[in-house]
Scaffold this motif. Structure first.
Motif, short mmCIF file in Angstrom:
data_model
loop_
_atom_site.label_atom_id
_atom_site.label_comp_id
_atom_site.label_asym_id
_atom_site.label_seq_id
_atom_site.Cartn_x
_atom_site.Cartn_y
_atom_site.Cartn_z
N ASP A 180 -52.46 28.94 43.19
CA ASP A 180 -52.46 28.46 44.57
C ASP A 180 -51.97 29.57 45.49
OD1 ASP A 180 -51.94 27.29 47.01
OD2 ASP A 180 -51.20 25.43 46.13
N TRP A 182 -51.14 29.62 48.49
CA TRP A 182 -50.24 29.31 49.61
C TRP A 182 -48.93 30.08 49.49
CZ3 TRP A 182 -51.07 26.69 54.05
CH2 TRP A 182 -49.95 26.38 54.82
N TYR A 183 -48.47 30.27 48.24
CA TYR A 183 -47.22 31.00 48.01
C TYR A 183 -47.54 32.35 47.37
CZ TYR A 183 -45.23 26.42 48.80
OH TYR A 183 -44.89 25.21 49.35
N TRP A 250 -39.43 32.17 48.97
CA TRP A 250 -39.27 31.24 50.08
C TRP A 250 -39.09 31.96 51.41
CZ3 TRP A 250 -40.96 26.61 50.39
CH2 TRP A 250 -41.14 25.88 49.22
N ALA A 253 -42.56 32.60 52.42
CA ALA A 253 -43.31 31.38 52.77
C ALA A 253 -42.93 30.87 54.16
CB ALA A 253 -43.06 30.30 51.72
#
Lengths: 312, 208
Positions: A180, A182-183, A250, A253
């Protein structure tokens, strides 16, 4: 694929009895031999203990340990699934042997460690810590493990080392969540050197006297109890001593929401939600979140000259 | 097609009630069989909020779908959908203040304003409530032409509700963005130029 049913898990009273066995045997060497002895103990069904008489174990604040079923079935481990209840099933076949951890960077003795060697090299001790997730829930977890500083002493950081950078295994076949985009994978976390050398900071190898399950970060994970759970990186394959502050997953992100420090702090709020209160898993009410997750006495000196609102 | 809908309306209505109540039934089933996660209050919160949002999107889609596809008889289902949306929104609201915060007004006051998504959710609920109350025939008659104006509030509810959702998720906003996109299309459907484009597109497809 199926979730672990509670019937497949050794009942809690057996852990409790196992723990009593452990504490009575605490004069004897702990470690791998100890854990083997414990698992033999659990094989003999102990009927003398009343099943209702559970969770008499508490942390130093008097709060009960979270039961094992909850710890093993409610996991934030996005490499398997973003759904906390699906992680356990997805992680069942995760291969944790052989497992090597490279420790390097700015150190005098870089090394590649087999997980079995770490288990025998360092005494495994029990540490009961509160775990506070940034999402607003918390648990009390009886970890098994050893202080990170033991490993750091072994590799001897050089004068230039200022931070420790940790990395999770990158294997999109076994860890489908890494497909994925997204990260930015693999998961990276970091600590300042003094945080890493703090006695509370451990590398965990077990929970409730049992070998760590994949969903809990097997075979080796970090546990930093005064920081939000996401700092305690799971399934570590690389530990590097570095001179620059690592950029964590994080932080990449959502840089305005997740900082490098991520200390549990009821006075420093996530931009979109308050961190005043939390729900302890197994309880229905809310309880106040404690400064540094209740470890202020031990750790506040690390941050005495820092603006924690800014260094969130 | 429109005729089929009018003809089958009784059955469609039964189906609508079943579908709309299904999330609630499943929730009660999981509650009674202890199938919820170890963080049950969060589960119940999400599982009452999501259906509210889905139903709200459906309510907003009735008018454009009627217009674009000539399915005028769909209008008869709009009120039920809206009331079910309100039912789930009410449960969601009660779960938040009652189960999650135990009706602790002080704690709520402290937290609500530190959690902007809660404020958005509350506003969404406050704009939906008068619409639910005035959904009866009596109120339609009493309010006359003002009824239609009042019920335009539902657009605001839609925007607030989807913003509430976007702000509440941890990081990955892809799913809330899908809801946002659908809501945007439904709002655009109220713009004449957009509708004209749709008609032209339809004509072009049908003449090919």
């Amino acid at each position: 694929m199926q979730t672990i049913r509670s019937s497949e898990i050794t009942p809690e009273h057996i852990y409790v009895s196992r723990r009593k066995f452990m504490s009575s045997a605490s004069k004897i060497a702990v470690g791998a031999a100890m854990m083997a002895a414990c698992s033999r103990q659990s094989d003999s069904t102990d009927t003398s203990l009343d099943a209702g008489n559970i969770s008499t174990d508490v942390d130093e604040l008097g709060d009960s340990w979270t039961n094992y079923t909850s710890i093993a079935n409610y996991n934030n481990f996005y490499e398997f699934s973003v759904n906390k209840e699906r992680v356990a099933a997805m992680a069942q076949d995760f291969k944790i042997t052989p497992w090597e951890i490279d420790v390097g960077g700015l150190v005098k003795n870089p090394g590649r460690y087999q997980i079995e060697n770490l288990l025998t090299k360092f005494d495994q001790e029990e540490r009961v810590y509160r775990l506070r997730c940034v999402e607003g829930w918390s648990m009390v977890v009886p970890w098994m493990g050893f202080p990170l500083k033991r490993l750091l002493d072994e590799v001897e950081p050089t004068m230039n080392a200022r931070y420790v950078r940790f990395e999770t295994l990158y294997d999109p076949v076994q860890l489908p969540g890494q497909n994925d985009g997204w990260y930015s994978w693999p998961y990276v976390e970091g600590l300042r050197l003094d945080e890493a050398f703090h006695d509370l900071t451990i590398l965990a190898t077990g929970i409730y006297g049992r070998t760590l399950l994949p969903q809990n970060g097997a075979p080796l994970r970090l546990v930093v109890p005064w920081k939000y759970g996401f700092k305690s990186i799971k399934s570590i394959v690389r530990i590097d001593l570095v001179d620059q502050q690592p950029i964590t997953l994080w932080m990449k992100a959502a840089p305005n929401e997740y900082g490098f420090y991520a200390n549990v702090n009821p006075n420093v709020h996530h931009p979109r939600w308050s961190q005043d209160t939390e729900r302890r898993i197994g309880e229905l009410g809310r309880r106040d979140t404690l400064l540094f997750n209740g470890y202020a006495e031990q750790v506040d000196h690390l941050y005495s000259n820092m603006d924690l609102q800014h260094n969130f | 097609m429109d005729n089929v809908i009018s003809y089958m309306s009784k059955y469609i209505r039964v189906l609508l009630h079943i579908c709309a109540l299904l999330p609630l039934v499943m929730l009660f089933y999981d509650l009674s069989y202890d199938n919820l996660s170890v963080n049950p209050i969060q589960d119940v919160t999400i599982r009452t909020g999501k259906p509210a949002l889905v139903l709200l999107v459906l309510v907003l889609s009735i008018t454009p779908v009627r217009k674009w596809f000539g399915l005028h008889s769909l209008i008869q289902f709009r009120r039920s959908l809206g009331l079910y949306a309100f039912m789930y929104a009410s449960l969601h609201f009660l779960v938040f203040i009652g189960l999650d915060y135990g009706f602790d007004i002080e704690l709520l006051q402290l937290s609500v304003f530190k959690k902007p998504y809660v404020v958005l959710g509350l506003l969404a609920y406050l704009t939906l409530a008068p619409l639910a109350i005035t959904s009866t025939h009596g109120w339609i008659r009493r309010l006359g032409k003002y009824w239609k104006i009042l019920h335009k509030l539902v657009y605001l509810t839609g925007v607030l509700a989807v913003s509430h959702y976007i702000w509440a998720v941890k990081s990955d906003i892809r799913q809330p963005l899908i809801f946002a996109a659908v809501i945007c299309i439904m709002l655009l459907a109220r713009v004449r130029a957009f509708n004209r484009a749709i008609y032209l597109l339809r004509e072009r497809i049908s003449t090919k």
